[in-house]
Design a protein around this motif. Structure first.
Motif, short mmCIF file in Angstrom:
data_model
loop_
_atom_site.label_atom_id
_atom_site.label_comp_id
_atom_site.label_asym_id
_atom_site.label_seq_id
_atom_site.Cartn_x
_atom_site.Cartn_y
_atom_site.Cartn_z
N ARG A 139 0.82 -1.23 0.00
CA ARG A 139 0.00 0.00 0.00
C ARG A 139 0.85 1.27 0.00
NH1 ARG A 139 -3.18 1.33 4.15
NH2 ARG A 139 -1.92 0.20 5.68
N PHE A 140 2.06 1.18 0.52
CA PHE A 140 2.93 2.34 0.61
C PHE A 140 4.15 2.15 -0.29
CE2 PHE A 140 1.72 3.37 5.33
CZ PHE A 140 0.40 3.48 4.94
N THR A 141 4.63 3.26 -0.85
CA THR A 141 5.83 3.21 -1.69
C THR A 141 6.81 4.27 -1.22
OG1 THR A 141 4.54 2.45 -3.60
CG2 THR A 141 6.74 3.35 -4.02
N ILE A 142 8.03 3.85 -0.90
CA ILE A 142 9.07 4.80 -0.52
C ILE A 142 9.95 5.08 -1.74
CG2 ILE A 142 10.69 3.01 0.26
CD1 ILE A 142 11.57 4.96 2.49
N SER A 143 10.35 6.32 -1.88
CA SER A 143 11.23 6.68 -2.98
C SER A 143 12.04 7.90 -2.57
CB SER A 143 10.44 6.97 -4.26
OG SER A 143 9.56 8.06 -4.08
N GLN A 144 13.07 8.19 -3.35
CA GLN A 144 13.88 9.36 -3.04
C GLN A 144 14.34 10.02 -4.33
OE1 GLN A 144 17.08 7.91 -0.59
NE2 GLN A 144 18.12 6.90 -2.28
N ASP A 145 14.45 11.32 -4.25
CA ASP A 145 14.99 12.11 -5.35
C ASP A 145 16.31 12.67 -4.86
OD1 ASP A 145 15.69 14.11 -7.16
OD2 ASP A 145 13.62 14.60 -7.61
N ASN A 146 17.40 12.05 -5.27
CA ASN A 146 18.70 12.45 -4.75
C ASN A 146 19.08 13.87 -5.16
OD1 ASN A 146 19.12 9.99 -3.46
ND2 ASN A 146 19.98 9.06 -5.30
N ALA A 147 18.62 14.28 -6.33
CA ALA A 147 18.94 15.63 -6.79
C ALA A 147 18.30 16.68 -5.90
CB ALA A 147 18.49 15.81 -8.24
N LYS A 148 17.14 16.34 -5.34
CA LYS A 148 16.42 17.29 -4.49
C LYS A 148 16.61 16.99 -3.01
CE LYS A 148 12.71 18.12 -7.86
NZ LYS A 148 11.25 18.07 -8.09
N ASN A 149 17.39 15.92 -2.70
CA ASN A 149 17.54 15.49 -1.30
C ASN A 149 16.19 15.34 -0.62
OD1 ASN A 149 20.27 15.15 -1.23
ND2 ASN A 149 20.73 17.02 -0.10
#
Length: 128
Positions: free
Chosen positions: A66-76
């Motif tokens: 149900r949950f998705t974790i993600s990251q945008d390294n360019a935006k920290n």
């Protein structure tokens, strides 16, 4: 030193969706592990999902599917996309960071005290 600022919480009806964000500043590198936790008053802080700088991620059973974790390294910036929300998801949601290498994200989620940096939290309320 790492400063974390969460946003995106709010009130939704059961079945709805929310996307939380956590913007990080400071000593964030590709060795940093970041995670989402949540806490209900009177209960212990519960791990939800974690992601490492190399892209490895893990979820606890309550979040998987149900949950998705993600990251945008360019935006920290760290994200938590939440779908099919339930009233029992109501809690204060926190992001946390550990600049040191964490070989086991699963163990990290079981030990919130091991994360040295925390945001102030963002409230999620799900009504039935």
């Amino acid at each position: 030193q790492v400063v974390l600022v969460e946003s995106g919480g709010g009130s939704v009806q059961a079945g709805g969706s929310l996307k939380l964000s956590c913007t990080a500043s400071g000593s964030i590198t590709d060795r940093t592990s970041m995670a989402w936790f949540r806490q209900i008053p009177g209960k212990e802080r519960e791990g939800i999902a974690a992601i490492r700088g190399d892209g490895i991620l893990t979820y606890t059973d309550s979040a998987r599917g149900r949950f998705t974790i993600s990251q945008d390294n360019a935006k920290n910036t760290l994200y938590l996309q939440m779908f099919s929300l339930k009233p029992e998801d109501t809690a204060m949601y926190y992001c946390a960071a550990d600049p040191s290498w964490r070989p086991s994200l699963r163990q990290a989620l079981l030990n919130p005290a091991s994360f040295p940096y925390w945001g102030q939290g963002t409230q999620v309320t799900v009504s039935s």
